[in-house]
Design a protein around this motif. Structure first.
Motif, mmCIF file in Angstrom:
data_model
loop_
_atom_site.group_PDB
_atom_site.id
_atom_site.type_symbol
_atom_site.label_atom_id
_atom_site.label_comp_id
_atom_site.label_asym_id
_atom_site.label_seq_id
_atom_site.Cartn_x
_atom_site.Cartn_y
_atom_site.Cartn_z
ATOM 1 N N GLY A 104 68.186 -6.634 -37.294
ATOM 2 C CA GLY A 104 67.110 -7.405 -37.896
ATOM 3 C C GLY A 104 65.756 -6.724 -37.878
ATOM 4 N N SER A 105 65.671 -5.523 -37.301
ATOM 5 C CA SER A 105 64.395 -4.814 -37.227
ATOM 6 C C SER A 105 63.976 -4.323 -38.609
ATOM 7 C CB SER A 105 64.511 -3.626 -36.269
ATOM 8 O OG SER A 105 63.343 -2.826 -36.320
ATOM 9 N N ASP A 106 62.672 -4.215 -38.821
ATOM 10 C CA ASP A 106 62.181 -3.737 -40.112
ATOM 11 C C ASP A 106 61.529 -2.359 -40.018
ATOM 12 O OD1 ASP A 106 59.758 -4.200 -38.864
ATOM 13 O OD2 ASP A 106 59.058 -5.723 -40.270
ATOM 14 N N ASN A 107 61.626 -1.701 -38.865
ATOM 15 C CA ASN A 107 60.914 -0.429 -38.717
ATOM 16 C C ASN A 107 61.805 0.737 -38.264
ATOM 17 O OD1 ASN A 107 61.189 -1.332 -36.020
ATOM 18 N ND2 ASN A 107 59.433 -0.085 -35.408
ATOM 19 N N ILE A 108 63.108 0.669 -38.574
ATOM 20 C CA ILE A 108 64.025 1.750 -38.204
ATOM 21 C C ILE A 108 64.788 2.216 -39.440
ATOM 22 C CG2 ILE A 108 66.121 2.335 -36.924
ATOM 23 C CD1 ILE A 108 65.256 0.433 -34.766
ATOM 24 N N ILE A 109 64.806 3.533 -39.631
ATOM 25 C CA ILE A 109 65.618 4.135 -40.686
ATOM 26 C C ILE A 109 66.303 5.365 -40.106
ATOM 27 C CG2 ILE A 109 65.601 5.379 -42.884
ATOM 28 C CD1 ILE A 109 63.367 3.584 -43.816
ATOM 29 N N SER A 110 67.599 5.471 -40.313
ATOM 30 C CA SER A 110 68.369 6.598 -39.810
ATOM 31 C C SER A 110 69.075 7.313 -40.954
ATOM 32 C CB SER A 110 69.405 6.118 -38.785
ATOM 33 O OG SER A 110 70.133 7.210 -38.260
ATOM 34 N N VAL A 111 69.249 8.597 -40.792
ATOM 35 C CA VAL A 111 70.049 9.361 -41.743
ATOM 36 C C VAL A 111 71.487 9.422 -41.221
ATOM 37 C CG1 VAL A 111 69.539 11.578 -40.642
ATOM 38 C CG2 VAL A 111 70.234 11.537 -43.030
ATOM 39 N N TYR A 112 72.439 9.381 -42.129
ATOM 40 C CA TYR A 112 73.846 9.555 -41.758
ATOM 41 C C TYR A 112 74.570 10.266 -42.887
ATOM 42 C CZ TYR A 112 74.410 7.015 -37.349
ATOM 43 O OH TYR A 112 74.372 6.656 -36.020
ATOM 44 N N SER A 113 75.762 10.709 -42.569
ATOM 45 C CA SER A 113 76.623 11.351 -43.565
ATOM 46 C C SER A 113 78.070 11.009 -43.232
ATOM 47 C CB SER A 113 76.381 12.862 -43.582
ATOM 48 O OG SER A 113 76.586 13.427 -42.295
#
Length: 344
Positions: A104-113
């Motif tokens: 539910g957080s609005d301040n996390i972005i992660s890269v994945y593959s």
């Protein structure tokens, strides 16, 4: 009117006035709350984001998310800082568990593959891409198989021939875990080259320092991503035997690396990379970053970064990306099942 009736009438009037006042206050308060909430969403984001690389510094995930962060800052598309945090471990599963804590957080972005899917299918973690909020697919990177500059292996077919004679004669290494991307991408090419006893091939996983393991002679061949060893290829410390696109990619020394197909092996491997939010990321945050990323991939700064790193533009918006993930997941499931590594 009797005195008793006058008193009752007065009490009723006071009661109605009080109810009206209270109702009016409640409505006003409720509307104020809605206005505040809407205003908060309209002003998003107001605090620094946490951009995450689920692997160590210098790897493909690290390079991708740091490039995204830099372009967002250089183009001023992000109104807030976008510092990058490294959360390595378990082929990305350590960070995936962390993202569940930030539901539910609005301040996390992660890269994945690809490992986001593979670590679930091979049993490393019960979590999968379904436990995230897909935001966008960005790029297509490709695998490359490199050796030390003084290696006896001059082409990818030299390695294949050695493995056909003795599958234990060549030690393959990678940064991902057994059954994950660096392992699978080599096995896919080996299978396409006609090797049938894939299980017998020695693959060694190194969470950190995999480049030094090759340079130190602890492994014979490194299976990795093109962008992760560009500098070492340019310096001459490593020699690239083949890459897994169906066409030449990049510029300079990267463009000189032959494809597996050019060398008679009818196999490819595409390592897509995309951005994900935590599970149940608020809609206002999803909307903001979807629109911002859409602008970012059209900038000259992003296009130059892709060319410099040998990345192909593979941009997809969230809806398309989600469908893509479902399709790719089925394909990986079939591959792992075929080599006996499917744990689901």
């Amino acid at each position: 009117m009797s005195l008793k009736k006058k008193i009752l009438s007065g009490l009723l009037a006071v009661s109605l006035i009080g109810t009206t006042i209270l109702t009016g206050c409640s409505t006003k308060d409720a509307n104020s709350g809605n206005t505040a909430k809407a205003s908060e969403n309209d002003n998003y984001p107001k605090k620094a984001m946490e951009f995450i690389a689920p692997g160590g510094a210098g790897g493909g995930w690290d390079l991708t998310i740091r490039t995204v962060s830099k372009v967002l800052q250089d183009t001023k598309l992000s109104p807030v800082p976008t510092p990058v945090t490294n959360r390595p471990g378990g082929g990305g599963s350590v960070n995936l568990a962390y993202m569940q804590e930030k539901k539910g957080s609005d301040n996390i972005i992660s890269v994945y593959s690809s490992p986001l899917l593979l670590t679930n299918l091979n049993g490393t973690t019960e979590l999968s891409y379904k436990d995230t909020t897909p935001l966008a697919r960005l790029i297509a990177d490709y695998a490359v198989f490199v050796v030390r500059s003084d290696s006896k292996y001059k082409t990818i077919n030299d390695v294949i021939d050695a493995l056909k004679k003795d599958p234990k004669s060549v030690k393959i290494g990678g940064a991902s875990s057994v059954g994950s991307m660096d392992h699978i991408q080599f096995l896919m090419i080996a299978k396409a080259a006609g090797i049938t006893n894939l299980k017998d091939i020695d693959y060694i996983s190194f969470q950190e320092g995999v480049n030094s393991q090759l340079l130190g002679g602890h492994i014979d061949v490194l299976s990795t991503g093109l962008s992760e060893v560009t500098g070492l290829i340019e310096s001459g410390d490593m020699r690239a035997l083949a890459q897994t696109a169906d066409h030449r990619v990049g510029t300079g020394v990267l463009a000189e690396i032959p494809t597996c197909k050019e060398q008679g092996i009818d196999g490819t491997f595409v390592n897509w990379r995309g951005l994900f939010g935590p599970p149940e990321m608020p809609e206002y945050a999803v909307k903001f970053w979807a629109e911002t990323i859409d602008k970012m991939v059209q900038t000259p700064e992003w296009k130059k970064a892709c060319e410099r790193n040998g990345w192909d533009n593979a941009y997809q918006k969230a809806d398309e990306f989600t469908v893509f993930l479902e399709e790719v997941n089925k394909g990986y499931e079939e591959i792992l099942s075929e080599i006996g590594m499917l744990k689901k």
